[in-house]
Write an enzyme that holds these catalytic residues in place. Structure first.
Site, PDB file in Angstrom:
ATOM      1  N   ASP A  11      38.296 -43.666  10.447  1.00  0.00           N
ATOM      2  CA  ASP A  11      38.923 -44.105  11.692  1.00  0.00           C
ATOM      3  C   ASP A  11      40.157 -44.913  11.321  1.00  0.00           C
ATOM      4  O   ASP A  11      40.059 -45.922  10.610  1.00  0.00           O
ATOM      5  CB  ASP A  11      37.974 -44.985  12.505  1.00  0.00           C
ATOM      6  N   ASP A 130      32.469 -38.388  23.064  1.00  0.00           N
ATOM      7  CA  ASP A 130      31.970 -39.758  22.974  1.00  0.00           C
ATOM      8  C   ASP A 130      30.987 -39.964  24.114  1.00  0.00           C
ATOM      9  O   ASP A 130      31.372 -39.976  25.287  1.00  0.00           O
ATOM     10  CB  ASP A 130      33.119 -40.762  23.068  1.00  0.00           C
TER      11      ASP A 130
END
Length: 256
Positions: A11, A130
């Protein structure tokens, strides 16, 4: 039998690898190119590189960073974050990415999935979902976008089925409730999605020990496990994970 995959996740925000808990409280975890090389050398099957600020800041993923990272590793590499057009996908694939991950843009414009799948092949198109469990619900999850900041109200299982029908080649499924906690993957969520689609599901969010990874393959029916915190924090190595899974007769590519 198709080998199960272990995939470190990088990330990235402002050019650095970061990691938080439940999508917040981000902390610096290192340089993306250095970490990519380290995990590649340690036996990762693939890598995922997500610019987690791109969709929030309405900009495209940094092509230069993708290019430098891709040139440094020999394993397949997925890149995502702020990708909102066929031309952006083309730029990233030309820069060296093997696959692209679409999230917010796919929800906003589902046609992008079918257009990109036709243009580049569905093997290049990963849809990131998500997912967050609905309050007081055990079998219902909703899709979040904009780096987990915006609830779309879309049912996760319905969306997973739809993206497959539109041409997605793979689903990257993140449990927002488990993200960064190291308390285990959401096995119920992962299995629920894996049971209704016929494309690979990458489980993400919550890996904290060897048993968690075994369980997400054995019980969650995941095709791949995304790993972040426990690798960045050096709690476990890829060699240790692969040895553990091979001893339990799972079809994992041996450490070389």
């Amino acid at each position: 039998m198709v080998a199960l995959r272990l995939i470190p996740c990088l990330d990235v925000a402002h050019g650095r690898v970061v990691k938080g808990v439940n999508f917040v409280n981000l902390r610096d975890s290192g340089d993306p190119v250095e970490l990519a090389c380290r995990y590649s050398d340690e036996g990762a099957d693939e890598l995922v590189f997500l610019d987690i600020r791109a969709s929030v800041e309405n900009r495209n993923t940094l092509v230069d960073l993708v290019s430098r990272t891709a040139k440094s590793v020999k394993i397949p590499f997925t890149v995502g974050g702020g990708i909102d057009s066929v031309s952006s996908i083309n730029d990233l694939l030309r820069a060296g990415a093997d696959k692209v991950s679409l999230n917010s843009s796919a929800v906003r414009n589902p046609d992008l999935i079918s257009k990109s799948s036709r243009e580049f092949g569905n093997q290049c198109i990963v849809i990131a979902i998500d997912a967050k469990r609905k309050v007081n619900k055990t079998d219902e999850w909703e899709v979040y976008v904009k780096g987990g900041r915006e609830n779309t109200g879309i049912d996760v299982l319905s969306w997973a089925k739809k993206v497959e029908e539109l041409g997605a080649g793979e689903i990257l499924l993140t449990s927002m409730d488990g993200d960064g906690t190291q308390n285990g993957y959401d096995l119920h969520l992962t299995e629920s999605v894996a049971n209704i689609v016929n494309i690979p599901v990458i489980a993400s969010g919550g890996a904290g020990c060897l048993e968690d990874i075994y369980d997400v393959f054995n019980e969650g029916r995941a095709s791949a496990a995304l790993l972040a915190s426990l690798l960045h924090d050096k709690k476990l190595s890829l060699r240790e994970i692969k040895t553990f899974l091979l001893e339990r007769k799972l079809p994992i590519r041996p450490y070389e």
